[in-house]
Design a protein around this motif. Structure first.
Motif, PDB file in Angstrom:
ATOM      1  N   ARG A   1      18.396 -11.815  57.980  1.00  0.00           N
ATOM      2  CA  ARG A   1      17.522 -12.291  59.052  1.00  0.00           C
ATOM      3  C   ARG A   1      16.192 -11.549  58.978  1.00  0.00           C
ATOM      4  O   ARG A   1      16.114 -10.419  58.494  1.00  0.00           O
ATOM      5  N   THR A   2      15.148 -12.190  59.494  1.00  0.00           N
ATOM      6  CA  THR A   2      13.843 -11.551  59.590  1.00  0.00           C
ATOM      7  C   THR A   2      13.071 -12.203  60.728  1.00  0.00           C
ATOM      8  O   THR A   2      13.640 -12.972  61.510  1.00  0.00           O
ATOM      9  N   GLY A   3      11.781 -11.947  60.818  1.00  0.00           N
ATOM     10  CA  GLY A   3      10.984 -12.520  61.893  1.00  0.00           C
ATOM     11  C   GLY A   3       9.509 -12.345  61.611  1.00  0.00           C
ATOM     12  O   GLY A   3       9.114 -11.885  60.539  1.00  0.00           O
ATOM     13  N   VAL A   4       8.678 -12.703  62.582  1.00  0.00           N
ATOM     14  CA  VAL A   4       7.234 -12.508  62.480  1.00  0.00           C
ATOM     15  C   VAL A   4       6.748 -11.806  63.736  1.00  0.00           C
ATOM     16  O   VAL A   4       7.343 -11.924  64.811  1.00  0.00           O
ATOM     17  N   THR A   5       5.643 -11.070  63.585  1.00  0.00           N
ATOM     18  CA  THR A   5       5.105 -10.257  64.678  1.00  0.00           C
ATOM     19  C   THR A   5       3.605 -10.466  64.805  1.00  0.00           C
ATOM     20  O   THR A   5       2.888 -10.505  63.798  1.00  0.00           O
ATOM     21  N   LEU A   6       3.139 -10.591  66.039  1.00  0.00           N
ATOM     22  CA  LEU A   6       1.713 -10.584  66.337  1.00  0.00           C
ATOM     23  C   LEU A   6       1.387  -9.229  66.943  1.00  0.00           C
ATOM     24  O   LEU A   6       1.987  -8.833  67.944  1.00  0.00           O
ATOM     25  N   GLN A   7       0.446  -8.511  66.337  1.00  0.00           N
ATOM     26  CA  GLN A   7       0.110  -7.166  66.802  1.00  0.00           C
ATOM     27  C   GLN A   7      -1.401  -6.989  66.839  1.00  0.00           C
ATOM     28  O   GLN A   7      -2.149  -7.766  66.219  1.00  0.00           O
ATOM     29  N   THR A   8      -1.856  -5.968  67.550  1.00  0.00           N
ATOM     30  CA  THR A   8      -3.264  -5.616  67.502  1.00  0.00           C
ATOM     31  C   THR A   8      -3.527  -4.819  66.226  1.00  0.00           C
ATOM     32  O   THR A   8      -2.613  -4.244  65.636  1.00  0.00           O
ATOM     33  N   LEU A   9      -4.762  -4.792  65.800  1.00  0.00           N
ATOM     34  CA  LEU A   9      -5.147  -3.971  64.652  1.00  0.00           C
ATOM     35  C   LEU A   9      -5.367  -2.539  65.117  1.00  0.00           C
ATOM     36  O   LEU A   9      -6.156  -2.286  66.035  1.00  0.00           O
ATOM     37  N   HIS A  10      -4.644  -1.619  64.503  1.00  0.00           N
ATOM     38  CA  HIS A  10      -4.739  -0.206  64.857  1.00  0.00           C
ATOM     39  C   HIS A  10      -6.013   0.396  64.270  1.00  0.00           C
ATOM     40  O   HIS A  10      -6.477  -0.008  63.198  1.00  0.00           O
ATOM     41  N   LEU A  11      -6.573   1.385  64.967  1.00  0.00           N
ATOM     42  CA  LEU A  11      -7.824   1.980  64.516  1.00  0.00           C
ATOM     43  C   LEU A  11      -7.647   2.914  63.319  1.00  0.00           C
ATOM     44  O   LEU A  11      -8.616   3.213  62.618  1.00  0.00           O
ATOM     45  N   LYS A  12      -6.390   3.373  63.077  1.00  0.00           N
ATOM     46  CA  LYS A  12      -6.202   4.361  62.014  1.00  0.00           C
ATOM     47  C   LYS A  12      -5.142   3.975  60.982  1.00  0.00           C
ATOM     48  O   LYS A  12      -5.203   4.458  59.855  1.00  0.00           O
ATOM     49  N   HIS A  13      -4.168   3.141  61.362  1.00  0.00           N
ATOM     50  CA  HIS A  13      -3.040   2.904  60.466  1.00  0.00           C
ATOM     51  C   HIS A  13      -2.712   1.413  60.368  1.00  0.00           C
ATOM     52  O   HIS A  13      -2.856   0.665  61.334  1.00  0.00           O
ATOM     53  N   PHE A  14      -2.223   1.010  59.170  1.00  0.00           N
ATOM     54  CA  PHE A  14      -1.715  -0.344  58.997  1.00  0.00           C
ATOM     55  C   PHE A  14      -0.423  -0.518  59.803  1.00  0.00           C
ATOM     56  O   PHE A  14       0.435   0.371  59.844  1.00  0.00           O
ATOM     57  N   ASP A  15      -0.276  -1.692  60.434  1.00  0.00           N
ATOM     58  CA  ASP A  15       0.977  -2.123  61.071  1.00  0.00           C
ATOM     59  C   ASP A  15       1.455  -1.188  62.166  1.00  0.00           C
ATOM     60  O   ASP A  15       2.664  -1.050  62.400  1.00  0.00           O
ATOM     61  N   HIS A  16       0.539  -0.522  62.851  1.00  0.00           N
ATOM     62  CA  HIS A  16       0.907   0.354  63.956  1.00  0.00           C
ATOM     63  C   HIS A  16       0.243  -0.073  65.272  1.00  0.00           C
ATOM     64  O   HIS A  16       0.171   0.709  66.206  1.00  0.00           O
ATOM     65  N   GLY A  17      -0.235  -1.321  65.334  1.00  0.00           N
ATOM     66  CA  GLY A  17      -0.863  -1.785  66.558  1.00  0.00           C
ATOM     67  C   GLY A  17       0.152  -2.106  67.636  1.00  0.00           C
ATOM     68  O   GLY A  17       1.372  -2.026  67.432  1.00  0.00           O
ATOM     69  N   VAL A  18      -0.345  -2.476  68.808  1.00  0.00           N
ATOM     70  CA  VAL A  18       0.516  -2.885  69.913  1.00  0.00           C
ATOM     71  C   VAL A  18       1.115  -4.253  69.594  1.00  0.00           C
ATOM     72  O   VAL A  18       0.398  -5.179  69.214  1.00  0.00           O
TER      73      VAL A  18
END
Length: 331
Positions: A102-119
């Motif tokens: 199983r997997t999924g998709v995520t909508l996140q904010t763009l973090h100011l310092k790191h990839f894939d660490h947004g809200v």
């Protein structure tokens, strides 16, 4: 529009000229900016004012804080996994390599310092959607599944204003019994380097399916006028493999995983359909149908080995037949 990295989750080819978004932008007469770096570049100012929201999907560059802070609502990103699981540039590859179903998709904010660490603003409800036929699914097939789901979650998030402050964290929180989180690192050539001493046939088959043809190194005899043979290490790409039933009399080769052999004595008659075989760590017999030796064309396994002079001049005899091995195991 930046240049996507290799193994990007959304565009397997990763060629900017073939990205669908560029074709659509051209049809709509939208301005296109293709850049290799953000240094010295700033978003354009339009008659209605500056850009107020940045969207990055399968984008190979880190969007710097000066650009995110200049946009009223910052930035959004779509990631094809249930974050924080499978952070990184190759989530589709790693979810298949891990044997996940199983997997999924995520909508996140763009973090100011790191990839894939947004809200996390929205994502597929846990435990995610099913991966079709996970034991045979390829990255392009999985891409065809997650791409429209990613587009849908992005459009819904924009329509519903999920990016407007104060943003709400909609991320899931794993329980104690959940699988360990995976860091979906960039796929490198070494990830296709077959580890015959540690990989089972399942490991080899899965990596071949997900990453493409595996490679190894072995010894070959150099063409030299001297009487004594000179050995050199050459890379071989195993382009077509298949698990087969064990051959009578070849069991001794299973003690040396990764040592290829031909079911024939020297000299080998190329017209008799002899095969090139190798045992895996878990005792599975694999036939190498096609192989590409460094500096040569892809060819039938036996023919490629003969041309590269990789086969020993020693023959091992058993009650059921004769076998000729490589000079040494694949490394």
């Amino acid at each position: 529009m930046g240049t996507p990295p290799r193994n990007t989750p959304w565009d397997v080819d990763s060629s900017p000229r073939r990205l669908p978004i560029k074709a659509v932008a051209t049809e709509l007469s939208l301005p296109i900016h293709e850049i290799d770096t953000f240094k010295g570049w700033a978003p354009p100012i339009f008659p209605g004012g500056p850009i107020n929201l940045i969207v990055a999907v399968s984008f190979g560059l880190f969007v710097p804080p000066r650009i995110l802070n200049a946009a009223k609502y910052g930035g959004l990103n779509v990631h094809p996994s249930l974050l924080p699981d499978l952070r990184g540039p190759a989530p589709l590859h790693h979810v298949l390599l891990a044997g996940r179903t199983r997997t999924g998709v995520t909508l996140q904010t763009l973090h100011l310092k790191h990839f894939d660490h947004g809200v996390i603003l929205k994502q597929t409800p846990a435990p995610g959607f099913e991966i079709p036929h996970p034991e045979s699914c390829t990255v392009p097939e999985l891409l065809d599944l997650v791409a429209p789901k990613g587009a849908e979650i992005l459009m819904d998030g924009i329509r519903n204003g999920l990016f407007v402050p104060p943003v709400q964290d909609a991320g899931w929180r794993g329980s104690e019994g959940d699988e360990a989180l995976i860091h979906a690192t960039k796929i490198k050539p070494e990830d296709r380097h077959a580890d015959w001493l540690n990989w089972t046939w399942k490991d080899i088959s899965r990596r071949h399916r997900v990453l493409g043809p595996l490679w190894s190194r072995t010894l070959a005899v150099s063409n030299t006028p001297t009487e004594s043979p000179i050995f050199q290490q050459r890379r071989v790409i195993l382009t077509e493999l298949e698990e087969v039933n064990s051959l009578k009399g070849c069991e001794a080769f299973s003690l040396v995983p990764g040592l290829p052999f031909v079911d024939s004595a020297q000299p080998i008659d190329r017209q008799q359909g002899r095969g090139l075989y190798v045992f895996t760590r878990d005792g599975k017999l694999i036939r190498i149908h096609q192989m590409k030796v460094e500096g040569e064309q892809n060819a039938d396994g036996v023919r490629a080995a003969l041309k590269a002079r990789m086969l020993s001049d020693r023959t091992f005899q058993s009650g059921s037949g004769d076998f000729t091995p490589f000079h040494n195991p694949l490394q």
